[in-house]
Scaffold this active site. Structure first.
Site, PDB file in Angstrom:
ATOM      1  N   GLU A  74     -53.713  37.546  13.435  1.00 63.42           N
ATOM      2  CA  GLU A  74     -52.302  37.615  13.853  1.00 63.42           C
ATOM      3  C   GLU A  74     -51.453  38.254  12.763  1.00 63.42           C
ATOM      4  OE1 GLU A  74     -50.075  37.365  16.003  1.00 63.42           O
ATOM      5  OE2 GLU A  74     -50.216  35.625  17.311  1.00 63.42           O
ATOM      6  N   ASP A  75     -50.322  38.838  13.173  1.00 60.80           N
ATOM      7  CA  ASP A  75     -49.360  39.320  12.183  1.00 60.80           C
ATOM      8  C   ASP A  75     -48.553  38.165  11.602  1.00 60.80           C
ATOM      9  OD1 ASP A  75     -48.047  38.840  14.596  1.00 60.80           O
ATOM     10  OD2 ASP A  75     -46.895  40.701  14.591  1.00 60.80           O
ATOM     11  N   ASP A  78     -45.227  31.831  14.250  1.00 60.22           N
ATOM     12  CA  ASP A  78     -43.832  31.380  14.246  1.00 60.22           C
ATOM     13  C   ASP A  78     -43.781  30.008  14.946  1.00 60.22           C
ATOM     14  OD1 ASP A  78     -40.968  31.944  13.953  1.00 60.22           O
ATOM     15  OD2 ASP A  78     -40.949  32.427  16.066  1.00 60.22           O
ATOM     16  N   PHE A 127     -36.223  36.786  10.434  1.00 61.80           N
ATOM     17  CA  PHE A 127     -36.928  37.737  11.280  1.00 61.80           C
ATOM     18  C   PHE A 127     -37.309  38.935  10.418  1.00 61.80           C
ATOM     19  CE2 PHE A 127     -37.540  41.095  14.366  1.00 61.80           C
ATOM     20  CZ  PHE A 127     -38.284  40.434  15.334  1.00 61.80           C
ATOM     21  N   ARG A 140     -42.345  49.339  12.669  1.00 60.50           N
ATOM     22  CA  ARG A 140     -43.732  48.914  12.418  1.00 60.50           C
ATOM     23  C   ARG A 140     -44.344  49.672  11.238  1.00 60.50           C
ATOM     24  NH1 ARG A 140     -45.563  45.706  16.629  1.00 60.50           N
ATOM     25  NH2 ARG A 140     -44.773  46.200  18.688  1.00 60.50           N
TER      26      ARG A 140
HETATM   27  P1  5GP Z   1     -44.975  32.518  18.157  1.00 63.29           P
HETATM   28  O1  5GP Z   1     -45.641  32.470  19.492  1.00 63.29           O
HETATM   29  O2  5GP Z   1     -45.778  31.888  17.058  1.00 63.29           O
HETATM   30  O3  5GP Z   1     -43.572  31.967  18.245  1.00 63.29           O
HETATM   31  O4  5GP Z   1     -44.737  34.026  17.794  1.00 63.29           O
HETATM   32  C1  5GP Z   1     -45.775  34.863  17.480  1.00 63.29           C
HETATM   33  C2  5GP Z   1     -45.376  36.300  17.723  1.00 63.29           C
HETATM   34  O5  5GP Z   1     -43.945  36.469  17.738  1.00 63.29           O
HETATM   35  C3  5GP Z   1     -45.888  37.180  16.624  1.00 63.29           C
HETATM   36  O6  5GP Z   1     -47.178  37.657  16.892  1.00 63.29           O
HETATM   37  C4  5GP Z   1     -44.842  38.300  16.622  1.00 63.29           C
HETATM   38  O7  5GP Z   1     -45.165  39.266  17.584  1.00 63.29           O
HETATM   39  C5  5GP Z   1     -43.564  37.618  17.034  1.00 63.29           C
HETATM   40  N1  5GP Z   1     -42.754  37.218  15.874  1.00 63.29           N
HETATM   41  C6  5GP Z   1     -42.536  35.971  15.414  1.00 63.29           C
HETATM   42  N2  5GP Z   1     -41.750  35.983  14.329  1.00 63.29           N
HETATM   43  C7  5GP Z   1     -41.481  37.291  14.077  1.00 63.29           C
HETATM   44  C8  5GP Z   1     -40.740  37.965  13.047  1.00 63.29           C
HETATM   45  O8  5GP Z   1     -40.127  37.394  12.124  1.00 63.29           O
HETATM   46  N3  5GP Z   1     -40.716  39.323  13.132  1.00 63.29           N
HETATM   47  C9  5GP Z   1     -41.354  40.010  14.104  1.00 63.29           C
HETATM   48  N4  5GP Z   1     -41.245  41.348  14.095  1.00 63.29           N
HETATM   49  N5  5GP Z   1     -42.064  39.407  15.081  1.00 63.29           N
HETATM   50  C10 5GP Z   1     -42.126  38.054  15.061  1.00 63.29           C
END
Ligand code: 5GP
Length: 151
Positions: A74-75, A78, A127, A140
């Site tokens: 994963e990147d 969150d 963010f 990106r």
């Molecule tokens: P989660 O499901 O854990 O809330 O979010 C995961 C996905 O949300 C990540 O794979 C990413 O695509 C997006 N995301 C969450 N936080 C950020 C952030 O700070 N910046 C960006 N660009 N994407 C985020």
């Protein structure tokens, strides 16, 4: 750590989560010295800077992962909802093991408890963009990670 965590005679599949994990997976995989397979899955959960809480699967993996060790790459984690949904999704395909690896982690935002076996950096609740991470598909390709100040 990943190099020594798996027996060398077993199949390890790195599964990158499109599109944010592309840069991280490319660098991570080049530091792994054992044989691996690579595949990608495409999901989305964000609209702008907000998590919608609803995970949409756009494209599944093509590799058969039954009885293989998989590492979800994963990147950023969150709320944890995406990773949780991905784990549920891959369990159905009967891999031997499922581990997770994330470039960034925002633990203060967690809503669902998910395992992060390998984690690059813990960051506060901002963010962030760059190194694969986007805002509305832009930024990106920044060769660094930064915050967007006024959104
Ligand atoms: P989660 O499901 O854990 O809330 O979010 C995961 C996905 O949300 C990540 O794979 C990413 O695509 C997006 N995301 C969450 N936080 C950020 C952030 O700070 N910046 C960006 N660009 N994407 C985020």
């Amino acid at each position: 750590m990943i190099n020594t965590a798996y027996p060398p005679n077993r199949s390890l599949v790195l599964i990158g989560v499109l599109r944010g994990a592309v840069y991280f997976l490319a660098d991570l995989s080049r530091s792994i010295t054992r044989s691996i397979e690579i595949d990608f899955i495409s999901v989305s959960s964000y609209a702008g800077t907000q998590s919608t809480g609803k995970i949409t699967l756009h494209q599944d993996i093509a590799i058969d992962i039954e009885n293989k060790d998989i590492l979800i790459v994963e990147d950023i984690v969150d709320t944890g909802r995406t990773l949780n949904a991905l784990i549920q999704h891959f369990v159905q395909k009967k891999p031997r093991s499922i581990k997770t690896c994330t470039f960034l982690d925002k633990p203060s935002r967690r809503e669902v408890s998910v395992p992060t076996h390998y984690s690059g950096f813990r960051i506060p609740d901002h963010f962030v963009v760059g190194y694969g991470l986007d805002y509305e598909q832009a930024y990106r390709n920044l060769p660094y990670v930064g915050t967007l100040p006024s959104i």
